[in-house]
Design a protein around this motif. Structure first.
Motif, short mmCIF file in Angstrom:
data_model
loop_
_atom_site.label_atom_id
_atom_site.label_comp_id
_atom_site.label_asym_id
_atom_site.label_seq_id
_atom_site.Cartn_x
_atom_site.Cartn_y
_atom_site.Cartn_z
N SER A 181 -1.39 -71.59 -3.72
CA SER A 181 -2.84 -71.66 -3.54
C SER A 181 -3.18 -72.47 -2.29
N PRO A 182 -4.31 -72.18 -1.68
CA PRO A 182 -4.71 -72.95 -0.49
C PRO A 182 -5.02 -74.39 -0.86
N PRO A 183 -4.85 -75.32 0.07
CA PRO A 183 -5.11 -76.73 -0.23
C PRO A 183 -6.58 -76.97 -0.54
N ALA A 184 -6.83 -77.97 -1.36
CA ALA A 184 -8.20 -78.30 -1.75
C ALA A 184 -8.96 -78.89 -0.57
N SER A 185 -10.26 -78.63 -0.55
CA SER A 185 -11.12 -79.12 0.53
C SER A 185 -12.51 -79.41 -0.04
N GLU A 186 -13.23 -80.26 0.67
CA GLU A 186 -14.59 -80.61 0.26
C GLU A 186 -15.37 -81.04 1.50
N THR A 187 -16.59 -80.53 1.61
CA THR A 187 -17.47 -80.88 2.73
C THR A 187 -18.16 -82.20 2.45
N VAL A 188 -18.02 -83.15 3.38
CA VAL A 188 -18.61 -84.48 3.20
C VAL A 188 -19.79 -84.72 4.14
N TYR A 189 -20.01 -83.84 5.10
CA TYR A 189 -21.14 -84.03 6.01
C TYR A 189 -21.59 -82.68 6.53
N THR A 190 -22.91 -82.50 6.57
CA THR A 190 -23.54 -81.33 7.18
C THR A 190 -24.81 -81.80 7.87
N GLY A 191 -24.89 -81.59 9.15
CA GLY A 191 -26.06 -82.06 9.90
C GLY A 191 -26.26 -81.25 11.16
N ALA A 192 -27.33 -81.55 11.84
CA ALA A 192 -27.68 -80.85 13.08
C ALA A 192 -28.30 -81.84 14.05
N VAL A 193 -28.24 -81.50 15.30
CA VAL A 193 -28.84 -82.34 16.34
C VAL A 193 -30.35 -82.20 16.28
N ASP A 194 -31.02 -83.33 16.26
CA ASP A 194 -32.48 -83.33 16.21
C ASP A 194 -33.04 -82.71 17.49
N VAL A 195 -34.07 -81.91 17.31
CA VAL A 195 -34.68 -81.24 18.46
C VAL A 195 -35.29 -82.25 19.42
N ASP A 196 -35.78 -83.35 18.88
CA ASP A 196 -36.42 -84.36 19.73
C ASP A 196 -35.42 -85.27 20.42
#
Length: 613
Positions: free
Chosen positions: A109-124
């Motif tokens: 099986s593929p190794p376990a993974s988990e997303t710890v951060y999701t963000g975007a650059v502020d438009v301003d």
């Protein structure tokens, strides 16, 4: 081929996206400044970015600065920076950080993974924009825009096995927004356009609508052929696929609670905060700050010993325990709501490279919240402050049914809860038996030095020392001691007896016979149960088996003494070996004939008996 001008990219931004590239990196310097690094020298910007020293190892609970670099073709104009700035409101950049375990060779099986951060650059956010001063070796001139995005590397919920953090960034260009009557993405129909057939015209004369004539144009529900790409979709910018780095924890923490045994009982708690440094780093770490916050409570720091003042210099494998006393401010509020939220914050600085121009000092921040209970124990203790409490051997000093923080003790779990339970005989209180260290006698057993054969005698040599202390109660010379001192010396002499306790079988005790459960005379007291129940007969027959003794003691009663203080004696215990193999006895009981106290010595030599050919 001539490079199109950024100003001629069009509303869809296809040309700008086609001639741009997104990359990202994490510099090794904690306070990296792109202005100071890129403005010096005449080298191309791409070479300067490649010379930046980058991190090769990250830590959990760390906030890292990820620099996103957008490279675009510079138009042949004197101010390409201003030309790129006019398109920044259309650029969308997002970043994801995911913790991935290493691949196990024994698992498909593929190794376990988990997303710890999701963000975007502020438009301003205004990026740092810089352009090459001259054309490079490839004949092109580029302009760069740099954004700094802080990313907190939280600990995932998955079980870690060789973890790595994978950063993935994506960028795109939005089309220019059209306003006025030409807007197609505002959700409304265009003005001055004839409406289609009213699909709800049949309900115009419905009396239940109260004169309201509903209208629904057929243009709203007409079938639209699907298109392969929407006009409002982003124009993707090519970029770096991902950035993968190793990541490890530096500190493991936990908090335990214990209630102090005070009279009268108090709702106060003792918090034990344990800070354990892992072996995954090879540098020094500074424990800078520990903060505890409890609403409507007072916190007393009990770490007043020398060397416990913060900041503390720590290395790998260090284990620290901090003690704090938590007490409510108002007792009346405790009766209404005894639970509180304890907020704990810890700050650690890892000194990876504390000196030099590329100073690398990652800061780790750990914050969490746990519940505490100020409820008083049901039975806090026995006795009043002015009376002697009841003595209870091998029992806790307070009872509680809370099952939470009240039942935890300051004693180490390895001492208070050993793996092996004591035997029933050792747990039973025997008032005349004394512990070995308190008996005041030191004994040394020496086994035979020659081989022991079946049917032959062998002996143990027992060396006994009376460790009882006797001090002269007067300052007179030893030859002029008064009769009282002589009587005290005579009382300090010990008279001992050695008794050999053979090994006892587990089934030496007679099994209590169960009553018969069948038979016509089961209620007749004159008829034996064994006659009526064959199971009882079988069980008694099996339990009546007696094994032969392995070794027999020939020294039934050995007397020693009187043995004066600091005096010694040597006696022998004789045995007869009856069976081949490893033999021994249960214990040697030492009895003080004066006080009738006794102690069982169980750490005895083991004898190997051989058979003659």
């Amino acid at each position: 081929m001539a490079v199109p001008d950024l100003d001629e990219a069009g509303e869809d931004g296809a040309s700008l996206a086609q001639h741009s590239y997104l990359s990202y990196f994490i510099p090794a310097a904690t306070n990296f400044s792109p202005e100071d690094h890129l403005q010096t020298g005449e080298e191309p910007i791409q070479d300067k970015l490649g010379a930046v020293e980058q991190r090769d190892l990250l830590f959990f609970d760390e906030t890292v600065d990820v620099f996103l670099v957008l490279r675009a073709h510079a138009a042949e104009q004197p101010e390409p920076e201003e030309l790129l700035s006019s398109h920044l409101d259309r650029i969308v950049i997002s970043l994801d950080a995911k913790i991935v375990n290493s691949h196990a060779p024994d698992r498909d099986s593929p190794p376990a993974s988990e997303t710890v951060y999701t963000g975007a650059v502020d438009v301003d956010t205004v990026p740092y924009i810089i352009a090459d001063k001259q054309v490079g070796d490839d004949g092109d001139r580029y302009v760069y825009a740099l954004w700094k995005l802080p990313v907190f590397l939280a600990r995932p919920k998955i079980r870690l096995q060789g973890p790595s953090v994978v950063f993935s960034a994506s960028a795109g260009i939005k089309p220019r927004e059209s306003g006025g009557s030409n807007g197609h993405n505002n959700g409304y129909m265009q003005s001055c356009v004839p409406s289609g057939m009213n699909l709800l015209e049949a309900f115009a004369d419905d009396p239940m609508l109260g004169g309201v004539k509903p209208q629904l144009s057929a243009l709203r529900v007409s079938r639209v052929a699907p298109v392969t790409q929407s006009r409002d979709s982003l124009q993707r910018i090519e970029g770096l696929k991902n950035l993968r780095l190793k990541i490890y924890p530096v500190v493991h923490t936990r908090v335990r609670f214990s209630r102090p045994n005070t009279t009268p009982p108090s709702p106060a708690l003792i918090a034990l905060l344990e800070v354990d440094f892992t072996p995954f780093f090879e540098c020094e770490a500074a424990l800078e700050k520990i903060a505890l916050v409890v609403p409507d409570s007072t916190i007393e720091d009990l770490n007043s010993e020398d060397g416990m003042a913060l900041p503390l210099s720590c290395v790998a494998h260090d284990h620290l325990t901090f003690l704090y006393k938590l007490a409510p401010q108002h007792l009346d509020t405790v009766l209404k709501n005894p639970t509180r939220d304890l907020a704990i914050a810890i700050s650690v600085v890892v000194l990876v490279n504390p000196d030099g121009p590329n100073r690398c000092t990652p800061r780790l921040t750990m914050t969490w919240t746990t519940n505490i209970d100020y409820t008083l124990p049901v039975n806090p203790g026995f006795g009043q402050p002015m009376t002697q409490p009841i003595q209870r051997a091998h029992r806790p000093s307070q009872l509680s049914i809370s099952g939470g923080v009240d039942v935890q003790s300051l004693i180490s779990p390895s001492v208070s809860r050993p793996d092996a339970l004591p035997s029933l005989e050792a747990a039973t209180a025997r008032p005349i038996e004394t512990a070995v260290p308190d008996f005041g006698i030191t004994m040394t057993f020496t086994g035979p030095t020659k081989p022991v054969y079946v049917g032959e005698e062998f002996s143990w040599s027992v060396f006994i020392v009376n460790r009882t202390k006797h001090d002269n109660p007067t300052n007179l010379p030893p030859g002029t001691a008064p009769p009282a001192a002589a009587a005290a010396a005579a009382a300090a002499a010990r008279k001992l007896a050695l008794l050999v306790v053979p090994k006892r079988r587990r089934n030496d005790l007679r099994v209590i016979r169960p009553p018969s459960s069948s038979g016509p005379g089961r209620h007749d007291p004159l008829v034996a149960d064994a006659v009526l129940d064959e199971n009882v007969v079988h069980a008694m027959h099996r339990s009546s088996a007696v094994d032969a003794a392995n070794v027999v003691s020939l020294s039934a009663d050995v007397r020693i003494g009187p043995l004066a203080p600091r005096a010694c004696a040597v006696v022998e215990l004789r045995f007869l070996a009856l069976r081949e193999g490893i033999v021994g006895i249960e214990a040697v009981r030492v009895v003080d004939l004066g006080s009738q106290e006794h102690v069982d010595v169980r750490e005895l030599p083991t004898v190997l008996v051989r058979s003659r050919e």
